[in-house]
Enzyme design. Structure first.
Site, PDB file in Angstrom:
ATOM      1  N   GLY A 145       0.716  -1.313   0.291  1.00 20.30           N
ATOM      2  CA  GLY A 145      -0.221  -0.590  -0.118  1.00 20.30           C
ATOM      3  C   GLY A 145       1.133   0.801   0.419  1.00 20.30           C
ATOM      4  N   ASN A 171       1.748   2.937  -2.726  1.00 18.29           N
ATOM      5  CA  ASN A 171       0.887   4.061  -3.770  1.00 18.29           C
ATOM      6  C   ASN A 171      -0.140   3.870  -2.739  1.00 18.29           C
ATOM      7  OD1 ASN A 171       1.934   4.249  -6.160  1.00 18.29           O
ATOM      8  ND2 ASN A 171       2.101   1.769  -5.914  1.00 18.29           N
ATOM      9  N   ARG A 193      -4.941  -9.213  -9.382  1.00 15.95           N
ATOM     10  CA  ARG A 193      -5.877  -9.711  -9.933  1.00 15.95           C
ATOM     11  C   ARG A 193      -6.172  -9.333 -11.569  1.00 15.95           C
ATOM     12  NH1 ARG A 193      -9.029 -13.756  -7.862  1.00 15.95           N
ATOM     13  NH2 ARG A 193     -10.546 -13.644  -9.241  1.00 15.95           N
ATOM     14  N   ILE A 194      -6.087 -10.252 -12.370  1.00 16.58           N
ATOM     15  CA  ILE A 194      -6.411 -10.590 -13.448  1.00 16.58           C
ATOM     16  C   ILE A 194      -8.250  -9.887 -13.462  1.00 16.58           C
ATOM     17  CG2 ILE A 194      -6.692 -11.104 -15.217  1.00 16.58           C
ATOM     18  CD1 ILE A 194      -4.040 -12.020 -15.974  1.00 16.58           C
ATOM     19  N   LEU A 195      -8.887  -8.887 -14.278  1.00 13.16           N
ATOM     20  CA  LEU A 195      -9.926  -8.724 -13.886  1.00 13.16           C
ATOM     21  C   LEU A 195     -10.863  -9.214 -15.348  1.00 13.16           C
ATOM     22  CD1 LEU A 195      -9.478  -4.944 -12.688  1.00 13.16           C
ATOM     23  CD2 LEU A 195     -10.258  -6.875 -11.100  1.00 13.16           C
ATOM     24  N   ASN A 213      -4.917   2.637 -13.522  1.00 14.05           N
ATOM     25  CA  ASN A 213      -3.516   1.622 -12.396  1.00 14.05           C
ATOM     26  C   ASN A 213      -2.188   2.286 -12.848  1.00 14.05           C
ATOM     27  OD1 ASN A 213      -2.987  -1.522 -11.673  1.00 14.05           O
ATOM     28  ND2 ASN A 213      -2.265  -1.492 -14.133  1.00 14.05           N
ATOM     29  N   HIS A 231       1.385   0.902 -12.870  1.00 14.40           N
ATOM     30  CA  HIS A 231       2.263  -0.751 -13.668  1.00 14.40           C
ATOM     31  C   HIS A 231       3.508  -0.130 -13.955  1.00 14.40           C
ATOM     32  CE1 HIS A 231       3.517  -3.933 -15.308  1.00 14.40           C
ATOM     33  NE2 HIS A 231       3.767  -4.085 -15.942  1.00 14.40           N
ATOM     34  N   SER A 246       4.192   3.361 -15.317  1.00  9.19           N
ATOM     35  CA  SER A 246       3.093   3.683 -15.617  1.00  9.19           C
ATOM     36  C   SER A 246       2.060   4.348 -15.322  1.00  9.19           C
ATOM     37  CB  SER A 246       3.002   3.596 -17.270  1.00  9.19           C
ATOM     38  OG  SER A 246       4.206   2.830 -18.147  1.00  9.19           O
ATOM     39  N   GLU A 271      -7.822  -5.297 -22.092  1.00 11.12           N
ATOM     40  CA  GLU A 271      -6.283  -5.445 -21.881  1.00 11.12           C
ATOM     41  C   GLU A 271      -5.487  -5.734 -21.309  1.00 11.12           C
ATOM     42  OE1 GLU A 271      -7.523  -4.018 -25.360  1.00 11.12           O
ATOM     43  OE2 GLU A 271      -8.843  -5.788 -25.735  1.00 11.12           O
ATOM     44  N   LEU A 272      -4.828  -6.725 -20.968  1.00  9.25           N
ATOM     45  CA  LEU A 272      -4.057  -6.395 -19.246  1.00  9.25           C
ATOM     46  C   LEU A 272      -2.897  -5.203 -20.139  1.00  9.25           C
ATOM     47  CD1 LEU A 272      -3.243  -7.073 -16.788  1.00  9.25           C
ATOM     48  CD2 LEU A 272      -1.774  -8.600 -17.693  1.00  9.25           C
ATOM     49  N   ASP A 273      -2.783  -4.213 -18.756  1.00  7.71           N
ATOM     50  CA  ASP A 273      -1.827  -3.679 -18.391  1.00  7.71           C
ATOM     51  C   ASP A 273      -2.089  -2.596 -20.014  1.00  7.71           C
ATOM     52  OD1 ASP A 273      -0.751  -4.065 -16.460  1.00  7.71           O
ATOM     53  OD2 ASP A 273       0.506  -5.734 -16.781  1.00  7.71           O
ATOM     54  N   GLN A 332       9.135   7.114  -7.197  1.00  8.97           N
ATOM     55  CA  GLN A 332       8.386   7.758  -8.814  1.00  8.97           C
ATOM     56  C   GLN A 332       7.348   7.880  -8.685  1.00  8.97           C
ATOM     57  OE1 GLN A 332      10.204   9.989 -10.544  1.00  8.97           O
ATOM     58  NE2 GLN A 332      11.829  10.009  -9.011  1.00  8.97           N
TER      59      GLN A 332
HETATM   60  C1  GAR Z   1       4.077  -1.330  -7.249  1.00 10.44           C
HETATM   61  O1  GAR Z   1       4.785  -1.314  -7.732  1.00 10.44           O
HETATM   62  C2  GAR Z   1       2.803  -0.960  -7.968  1.00 10.44           C
HETATM   63  O2  GAR Z   1       3.025  -0.462  -9.242  1.00 10.44           O
HETATM   64  C3  GAR Z   1       2.666  -2.771  -8.593  1.00 10.44           C
HETATM   65  O3  GAR Z   1       2.417  -3.341  -7.332  1.00 10.44           O
HETATM   66  C4  GAR Z   1       3.344  -2.466  -6.321  1.00 10.44           C
HETATM   67  C5  GAR Z   1       2.281  -2.132  -5.493  1.00 10.44           C
HETATM   68  O4  GAR Z   1       3.021  -1.732  -4.481  1.00 10.44           O
HETATM   69  N1  GAR Z   1       1.825  -3.418  -9.677  1.00 10.44           N
HETATM   70  C6  GAR Z   1       1.700  -4.265 -10.308  1.00 10.44           C
HETATM   71  O5  GAR Z   1       2.908  -4.507 -10.786  1.00 10.44           O
HETATM   72  C7  GAR Z   1       0.245  -4.213 -10.980  1.00 10.44           C
HETATM   73  N2  GAR Z   1       1.192  -4.675 -12.480  1.00 10.44           N
HETATM   74  P1  GAR Z   1       2.212  -0.676  -3.239  1.00 10.44           P
HETATM   75  O6  GAR Z   1       1.832  -1.542  -2.661  1.00 10.44           O
HETATM   76  O7  GAR Z   1       3.099  -0.260  -1.972  1.00 10.44           O
HETATM   77  O8  GAR Z   1       1.481   0.343  -3.912  1.00 10.44           O
END
Ligand code: GAR
Length: 214
Positions: free
Chosen positions: A15, A17, A93-95, A109, A111, A138, A145-147, A175
């Site tokens: 968590g 982010n 999770r893939i939605l 999202n 990524h 990003s 479509e994923l990502d 970042q």
């Molecule tokens: C982040 O680095 C995010 O970019 C990645 O999971 C991490 C979560 O960190 N997300 C993915 O890989 C999705 N495809 P956080 O729980 O500390 O925010």
């Protein structure tokens, strides 16, 4: 958007982010994190939400449950909050297409790669293995479509020779925590939209590699 933008954040883990977005919303009168939903009961992000007195829900997948069944329960949990924006913040999770289509233009999202490079997992190691000189993160609108949805904003970091993936990941995370709250703010101010799959900021089409100021 005249009323405060109601934000629901979906998480699976630490968590970091989520915390950056909560902190960003504290300084942003236009957005409120009204709910945090995790698919993992032990996600540390749930504790972060509790510390900020934000309502939480856990939607844990049952054994043998189909993706559609899971997503129907997730949808019910989300609808409870009547959100304007769904933020995927490390929700692993893939939605289903049906679920994603329900929130087109309202779900974003983050990524950990410079999309379209390295969709999926292990992005930091893959960037190192490919000998990339730069890597990053990003924020994009979510499409089936994923990502692959339109990129809104990217942040780049250099990749140093001999660098370990975990060290690179830490710099990318830093970042991420800078760019994600900014995108939430843009959305909450009504500045960010998606039309016909394209992202617009203040009515201007965003470049495929994300917003870049002149
Ligand atoms: C982040 O680095 C995010 O970019 C990645 O999971 C991490 C979560 O960190 N997300 C993915 O890989 C999705 N495809 P956080 O729980 O500390 O925010």
């Amino acid at each position: 958007m005249s009323q405060s933008c109601r934000v629901v954040v979906l998480i699976s883990g630490a968590g970091g982010n989520l915390q950056a977005i909560i902190d960003g919303c504290d300084d942003n009168v236009n957005a409120d994190v009204v709910g945090v939903i995790s698919n993992k009961p032990d996600a540390y992000g749930l504790i972060r939400a509790h510390h900020s007195e934000i309502d939480t829900s856990c939607v844990i997948a049952y054994k043998n449950e189909s993706r559609s069944e899971y997503d129907a329960r997730l949808l019910a949990a989300i609808d409870k909050y009547q959100p304007d924006l769904i933020v995927l913040a490390g929700f692993m999770r893939i939605l289903t297409d049906e679920f994603v289509s329900r929130f087109l233009g309202k779900m974003i999202n983050i990524h950990p790669s410079l999309l379209p490079k390295y969709t999926g997992l292990n992005t930091h190691q893959r960037a190192i293995d490919a000998g990339d000189s730069e890597h990053g993160a990003s924020v994009h609108f979510v499409i089936p479509e994923l990502d692959s949805g339109s990129v809104i904003l990217q942040a780049k970091v250099p990749v140093y020779p001999g660098e370990d993936a975990s060290v690179l990941a830490e710099r990318v995370h830093e970042q991420e925590h800078a760019i994600y709250p900014l995108v939430v703010k843009w959305f909450s101010l009504g500045r960010l939209t998606m039309t016909d799959g394209n992202a617009f900021l203040d009515g201007e089409l965003i470049d495929p590699s994300g917003f870049a100021p002149d």
